[in-house]
Design an enzyme around this catalytic site. Structure first.
Site, PDB file in Angstrom:
ATOM      1  N   GLY A   1       0.846  -1.205   0.000  1.00 13.01           N
ATOM      2  CA  GLY A   1       0.000   0.000   0.000  1.00 13.01           C
ATOM      3  C   GLY A   1       0.870   1.239   0.000  1.00 13.01           C
TER       4      GLY A   1
ATOM      5  CD  GLU B   1       6.862  -5.254  19.226  1.00  9.91           C
ATOM      6  OE1 GLU B   1       7.510  -4.675  18.347  1.00  9.91           O
ATOM      7  OE2 GLU B   1       6.168  -4.647  20.075  1.00  9.91           O
TER       8      GLU B   1
HETATM    9  C1  UD2 Z   1       5.099  -1.662  15.469  1.00 11.46           C
HETATM   10  C2  UD2 Z   1       6.402  -2.386  15.389  1.00 11.46           C
HETATM   11  C3  UD2 Z   1       6.337  -3.387  14.248  1.00 11.46           C
HETATM   12  C4  UD2 Z   1       5.243  -4.382  14.476  1.00 11.46           C
HETATM   13  C5  UD2 Z   1       3.946  -3.622  14.615  1.00 11.46           C
HETATM   14  C6  UD2 Z   1       2.869  -4.612  15.020  1.00 11.46           C
HETATM   15  C7  UD2 Z   1       8.144  -0.857  16.147  1.00 11.46           C
HETATM   16  C8  UD2 Z   1       9.060   0.234  15.766  1.00 11.46           C
HETATM   17  N1  UD2 Z   1       7.415  -1.373  15.141  1.00 11.46           N
HETATM   18  O1  UD2 Z   1       5.135  -0.875  14.296  1.00 11.46           O
HETATM   19  O2  UD2 Z   1       7.542  -4.098  14.124  1.00 11.46           O
HETATM   20  O3  UD2 Z   1       5.488  -5.139  15.631  1.00 11.46           O
HETATM   21  O4  UD2 Z   1       4.027  -2.592  15.602  1.00 11.46           O
HETATM   22  O5  UD2 Z   1       1.738  -4.002  15.395  1.00 11.46           O
HETATM   23  O6  UD2 Z   1       8.102  -1.264  17.267  1.00 11.46           O
HETATM   24  N2  UD2 Z   1       3.341  -2.518   6.551  1.00 11.46           N
HETATM   25  C9  UD2 Z   1       3.065  -2.298   5.197  1.00 11.46           C
HETATM   26  N3  UD2 Z   1       1.836  -1.827   4.846  1.00 11.46           N
HETATM   27  C10 UD2 Z   1       0.859  -1.568   5.754  1.00 11.46           C
HETATM   28  C11 UD2 Z   1       1.149  -1.797   7.127  1.00 11.46           C
HETATM   29  C12 UD2 Z   1       2.390  -2.260   7.485  1.00 11.46           C
HETATM   30  O7  UD2 Z   1       3.905  -2.514   4.340  1.00 11.46           O
HETATM   31  O8  UD2 Z   1      -0.225  -1.135   5.358  1.00 11.46           O
HETATM   32  C13 UD2 Z   1       4.659  -3.079   6.923  1.00 11.46           C
HETATM   33  C14 UD2 Z   1       5.759  -2.048   6.836  1.00 11.46           C
HETATM   34  O9  UD2 Z   1       6.968  -2.695   6.504  1.00 11.46           O
HETATM   35  C15 UD2 Z   1       5.827  -1.507   8.242  1.00 11.46           C
HETATM   36  C16 UD2 Z   1       5.543  -2.771   9.057  1.00 11.46           C
HETATM   37  O10 UD2 Z   1       4.610  -3.519   8.285  1.00 11.46           O
HETATM   38  O11 UD2 Z   1       7.090  -0.933   8.522  1.00 11.46           O
HETATM   39  C17 UD2 Z   1       4.985  -2.536  10.472  1.00 11.46           C
HETATM   40  O12 UD2 Z   1       3.798  -1.791  10.417  1.00 11.46           O
HETATM   41  P1  UD2 Z   1       3.695  -0.339  11.086  1.00 11.46           P
HETATM   42  O13 UD2 Z   1       4.965   0.363  10.810  1.00 11.46           O
HETATM   43  O14 UD2 Z   1       2.457   0.321  10.686  1.00 11.46           O
HETATM   44  O15 UD2 Z   1       3.568  -0.729  12.586  1.00 11.46           O
HETATM   45  P2  UD2 Z   1       4.085   0.129  13.822  1.00 11.46           P
HETATM   46  O16 UD2 Z   1       4.754   1.375  13.402  1.00 11.46           O
HETATM   47  O17 UD2 Z   1       3.001   0.294  14.810  1.00 11.46           O
END
Ligand code: UD2
Length: 370
Positions: free
Chosen positions: A136, A316
């Site tokens: 996305g 995680e």
């Molecule tokens: C946290 C954690 C992540 C994961 C997630 C689970 C940290 C810094 N990051 O990140 O490792 O455990 O929580 O809830 O602790 N992605 C896509 N498209 C999307 C959504 C996600 O490509 O629509 C991929 C992308 O590589 C992204 C990763 O999934 O970096 C993790 O998703 P996030 O960054 O939205 O999750 P976040 O920041 O809450």
């Protein structure tokens, strides 16, 4: 009948041919020597160098020999005359702990010498796979991630970035160092961000089975919405390396860690248990150990979904459960994943990677904060 002139010409031709053949053989031999013996020439030499110098330099080296068996012990011997600062048994970081209670290194700036680390690992010439998802709107983070990784991530090592995406056209053309590649793996688009976050475990498991296994010695799983700022080098390599979550590393009481606390979930960790809280945004290790762990998270999440439960922090939570009972070989400090959301405290001397500030509502397919 051959006359004398013809015989002379024939002899001359044979001689010229023999000389050319010898030159070719000589060039071939020199080429093979310079390729195969690269590590010997540069770092490791002298068969009579004592073994203790190897095993005390890094238990990781010994581990690699045991697991991969690709190099003889002799190949890990340090180059005689390599210059580096003398290590001390008295001086070092005193503001942080640099060893876990299972005797694994806890890696911070100042606990290793990059010259020594590189001298150990570079001659092994390991192949490193980096699995990132950009599904996305997350493709917008690819350029910054890849360009900065080329400056700081395992520079001069063989690295292949496996970019899992639903939009191949948005994968930017980034200038890569030699022996570094990008391999695009198509995945379907998602309606919900949770599908991507947890789906990563399933897709990565399948990709290791189908295409990565024969091409990598180490594998890292990383979030794409982050940028490298400083060296992320071979000091991070081990059988299994996990990064302390920046939010919970300052001696938070373990009962405050956001582990999954519902006994119904496969990620359940009871109160009173736990070592650290690890982030799932950066983790790595030997290919097969990572495969076991990634597959474990995939299977456990599937089991949870059968009873309509999703672990509180998705993969995680499963990662933290696994690492509690299968201790990592190295624990990396939050230098290996900081965040632009937070000021940098004094004990973080170097930010190696930092998570970008993002508008969750805007980038995620199903709007809503986490
Ligand atoms: C946290 C954690 C992540 C994961 C997630 C689970 C940290 C810094 N990051 O990140 O490792 O455990 O929580 O809830 O602790 N992605 C896509 N498209 C999307 C959504 C996600 O490509 O629509 C991929 C992308 O590589 C992204 C990763 O999934 O970096 C993790 O998703 P996030 O960054 O939205 O999750 P976040 O920041 O809450």
């Amino acid at each position: 009948m051959l006359n004398t002139v013809d015989m002379f010409r024939a002899a001359l031709r044979i001689n010229v041919f023999a000389v050319l053949l010898s030159i070719l053989l000589l060039i071939g031999a020199l080429y093979i020597y310079s390729g195969n013996s690269h590590s010997f020439r540069w770092i490791f030499q002298q068969d009579n160098f004592p073994m203790t110098h190897v095993s005390t330099t890094s238990c990781e080296v010994q581990e690699y020999v045991n697991n991969c068996g690709n190099w003889s012990i002799g190949e890990f011997r340090m180059k005689v005359g390599l210059k580096y600062a003398q290590p001390s048994t008295q001086k070092g970081r005193t503001d942080v702990n640099s060893v876990t209670n299972w005797n694994a290194p806890l890696v911070w700036e100042g606990t290793f010498d990059p010259v020594v680390i590189d001298a150990i690992y570079k001659p092994m010439n390991p192949r490193v796979a980096v699995v990132v998802f950009a599904v996305g709107k997350y493709t917008r983070f690819l350029k910054g991630f890849l360009q900065s990784a080329e400056k700081h991530f395992l520079v001069d090592f063989r690295v292949t970035y496996y970019v899992f995406t639903d939009n191949e056209q948005d994968v930017p053309k980034v200038e890569l160092g030699s022996a570094r590649n990008i391999s695009v793996v198509p995945v379907p688009s998602a309606q919900h961000w949770q599908e991507v976050v947890l789906g990563r475990m399933e897709w990565a498991t399948k990709a290791i089975d189908n295409q990565i296994r024969s091409k990598a010695d180490y594998l890292f799983m990383m979030d794409i919405d982050s940028v490298f700022h400083n060296r992320f080098g071979a000091e991070s390599l081990s059988r299994l390396s996990a990064v302390l979550h920046r939010g919970y590393y300052k001696d938070s009481h373990r009962d405050k860690f956001p582990y999954e606390r519902r006994p119904q979930s496969k990620a359940y960790i009871p109160a009173g248990e736990g070592d650290y809280y690890y982030t799932a945004a950066v983790w790595g290790g030997y290919l097969e150990d990572m495969y076991r762990l990634v597959k474990h998270c995939y299977i456990q999440a599937q089991e949870d979904s059968k009873i309509r439960i999703q672990a509180v922090w998705q993969e995680e939570s499963h990662l933290n459960k696994y690492l509690l009972y299968n201790k990592p070989a190295k624990v990396l400090s939050p230098e290996y994943l900081w965040s632009d959301y937070d000021p940098v405290p004094a004990d973080i001397k170097v930010v190696r990677v930092s998570q970008l500030i993002k508008n969750y509502k805007e980038v995620r397919p199903n709007a809503g904060n986490r």
